[in-house]
Design a protein around this motif. Sequence first.
Motif, mmCIF file in Angstrom:
data_model
loop_
_atom_site.group_PDB
_atom_site.id
_atom_site.type_symbol
_atom_site.label_atom_id
_atom_site.label_comp_id
_atom_site.label_asym_id
_atom_site.label_seq_id
_atom_site.Cartn_x
_atom_site.Cartn_y
_atom_site.Cartn_z
ATOM 1 N N GLU A 184 -1.004 -6.662 -1.436
ATOM 2 C CA GLU A 184 0.349 -6.100 -1.542
ATOM 3 C C GLU A 184 0.286 -4.611 -1.854
ATOM 4 N N LEU A 185 -0.621 -4.225 -2.725
ATOM 5 C CA LEU A 185 -0.774 -2.806 -3.066
ATOM 6 C C LEU A 185 -1.250 -2.007 -1.852
ATOM 7 N N ALA A 186 -2.111 -2.600 -1.064
ATOM 8 C CA ALA A 186 -2.623 -1.912 0.126
ATOM 9 C C ALA A 186 -1.507 -1.648 1.131
ATOM 10 N N ARG A 187 -0.472 -2.467 1.141
ATOM 11 C CA ARG A 187 0.665 -2.254 2.044
ATOM 12 C C ARG A 187 1.435 -0.992 1.674
ATOM 13 N N GLY A 188 1.318 -0.562 0.429
ATOM 14 C CA GLY A 188 1.958 0.664 -0.009
ATOM 15 C C GLY A 188 3.320 0.443 -0.642
ATOM 16 N N PRO A 189 3.775 1.427 -1.409
ATOM 17 C CA PRO A 189 5.061 1.316 -2.097
ATOM 18 C C PRO A 189 6.249 1.212 -1.137
ATOM 19 N N ALA A 190 6.159 1.846 0.036
ATOM 20 C CA ALA A 190 7.276 1.818 0.982
ATOM 21 C C ALA A 190 7.577 0.395 1.441
ATOM 22 N N ALA A 191 6.562 -0.416 1.580
ATOM 23 C CA ALA A 191 6.755 -1.807 2.005
ATOM 24 C C ALA A 191 7.520 -2.614 0.959
ATOM 25 N N HIS A 192 7.567 -2.097 -0.256
ATOM 26 C CA HIS A 192 8.256 -2.787 -1.344
ATOM 27 C C HIS A 192 9.552 -2.094 -1.746
ATOM 28 N N GLY A 193 9.951 -1.083 -0.964
ATOM 29 C CA GLY A 193 11.248 -0.468 -1.185
ATOM 30 C C GLY A 193 11.266 0.852 -1.924
ATOM 31 N N TRP A 194 10.115 1.450 -2.196
ATOM 32 C CA TRP A 194 10.091 2.739 -2.868
ATOM 33 C C TRP A 194 9.812 3.832 -1.843
ATOM 34 N N ALA A 195 10.514 4.942 -1.970
ATOM 35 C CA ALA A 195 10.460 5.994 -0.953
ATOM 36 C C ALA A 195 9.162 6.802 -0.994
ATOM 37 N N ASP A 196 8.629 7.073 -2.177
ATOM 38 C CA ASP A 196 7.431 7.911 -2.228
ATOM 39 C C ASP A 196 6.154 7.072 -2.128
ATOM 40 N N ARG A 197 5.004 7.749 -2.100
ATOM 41 C CA ARG A 197 3.716 7.080 -1.916
ATOM 42 C C ARG A 197 3.031 6.754 -3.232
ATOM 43 N N ARG A 198 3.720 6.861 -4.325
ATOM 44 C CA ARG A 198 3.100 6.744 -5.637
ATOM 45 C C ARG A 198 3.339 5.377 -6.266
ATOM 46 N N GLY A 206 -14.227 1.847 -4.017
ATOM 47 C CA GLY A 206 -13.640 2.573 -2.898
ATOM 48 C C GLY A 206 -12.810 1.713 -1.976
ATOM 49 N N GLY A 207 -12.556 0.475 -2.316
ATOM 50 C CA GLY A 207 -11.755 -0.387 -1.451
ATOM 51 C C GLY A 207 -12.569 -0.957 -0.303
ATOM 52 N N ARG A 208 -11.971 -1.820 0.484
ATOM 53 C CA ARG A 208 -12.689 -2.501 1.572
ATOM 54 C C ARG A 208 -13.057 -1.570 2.724
ATOM 55 N N ASP A 209 -12.203 -0.596 3.021
ATOM 56 C CA ASP A 209 -12.454 0.257 4.174
ATOM 57 C C ASP A 209 -13.148 1.563 3.805
ATOM 58 N N GLY A 210 -13.641 1.663 2.576
ATOM 59 C CA GLY A 210 -14.355 2.854 2.157
ATOM 60 C C GLY A 210 -13.467 3.942 1.597
ATOM 61 N N ARG A 211 -12.162 3.858 1.825
ATOM 62 C CA ARG A 211 -11.227 4.830 1.259
ATOM 63 C C ARG A 211 -10.760 4.332 -0.091
ATOM 64 N N PRO A 212 -10.443 5.227 -0.999
ATOM 65 C CA PRO A 212 -9.924 4.760 -2.289
ATOM 66 C C PRO A 212 -8.618 4.003 -2.095
ATOM 67 N N ALA A 213 -8.557 2.821 -2.651
ATOM 68 C CA ALA A 213 -7.324 2.042 -2.603
ATOM 69 C C ALA A 213 -6.382 2.584 -3.661
ATOM 70 N N ARG A 214 -5.134 2.795 -3.321
ATOM 71 C CA ARG A 214 -4.164 3.365 -4.250
ATOM 72 C C ARG A 214 -3.510 2.242 -5.049
ATOM 73 N N ALA A 215 -3.302 2.503 -6.316
ATOM 74 C CA ALA A 215 -2.636 1.544 -7.182
ATOM 75 C C ALA A 215 -1.833 2.301 -8.222
ATOM 76 N N PRO A 216 -1.494 1.680 -9.357
ATOM 77 C CA PRO A 216 -0.516 2.265 -10.258
ATOM 78 C C PRO A 216 -0.927 3.607 -10.851
ATOM 79 N N CYS A 217 0.045 4.416 -11.047
ATOM 80 C CA CYS A 217 -0.134 5.719 -11.698
ATOM 81 C C CYS A 217 0.807 5.764 -12.890
ATOM 82 N N PRO A 218 0.287 5.745 -14.113
ATOM 83 C CA PRO A 218 1.188 5.787 -15.262
ATOM 84 C C PRO A 218 1.867 7.154 -15.374
ATOM 85 N N PRO A 219 3.095 7.172 -15.836
ATOM 86 C CA PRO A 219 3.785 8.445 -15.998
ATOM 87 C C PRO A 219 2.993 9.361 -16.924
ATOM 88 N N GLY A 220 2.754 10.585 -16.496
ATOM 89 C CA GLY A 220 2.052 11.542 -17.332
ATOM 90 C C GLY A 220 0.553 11.313 -17.398
#
Length: 169
Positions: free
Chosen positions: A85-99, A153-167
Amino acid sequence: MRYAQGGGLTAERREFRARLRLQAVEQFARGETNAVIARELRVSVRSVQRWRKSWRSDGARALGSKGPASRPRLSPAQFRQLEAELARGPAAHGWADRRWTLERIQTVIARRFHVTYTVQGVRKMMRRHGWSYAAPAPKAAERKAGGWVRADGGRDGRPARAPCPPGGE
């Protein structure tokens, strides 16, 4: 530290406490007082009183370890689904930005698995599964938000993006 804050006993510590309670059972059978038992075992008198009450009502087996206070709420298979689900990105879950933020991950978990976590619980779970916070380079801050990445680095060798705490962390 309370259990909800990540406290609790390790398996070794639970075993140690169970051995103490079983030593107390031997002393109960010999007729020793609560104060003497507490002093010898270096525990509170109130603990010994509770143990004696349990021992009288249910025997020695009532004082054995009951195991960990809780188990992980997401199974390994569910965590793999969360990563997908995280690999699908935030947009797939209704958030406009990539964070991804911890709060957003918390929301995805609640929607997908009907399980509630605290923000701190999400952070600890991500760390436990090999994720860590990676802050963006100062010049890249306008282009790309910081976030959590898999150590491998994730399955495809690129860093998989996940949560970013505020600040940051």
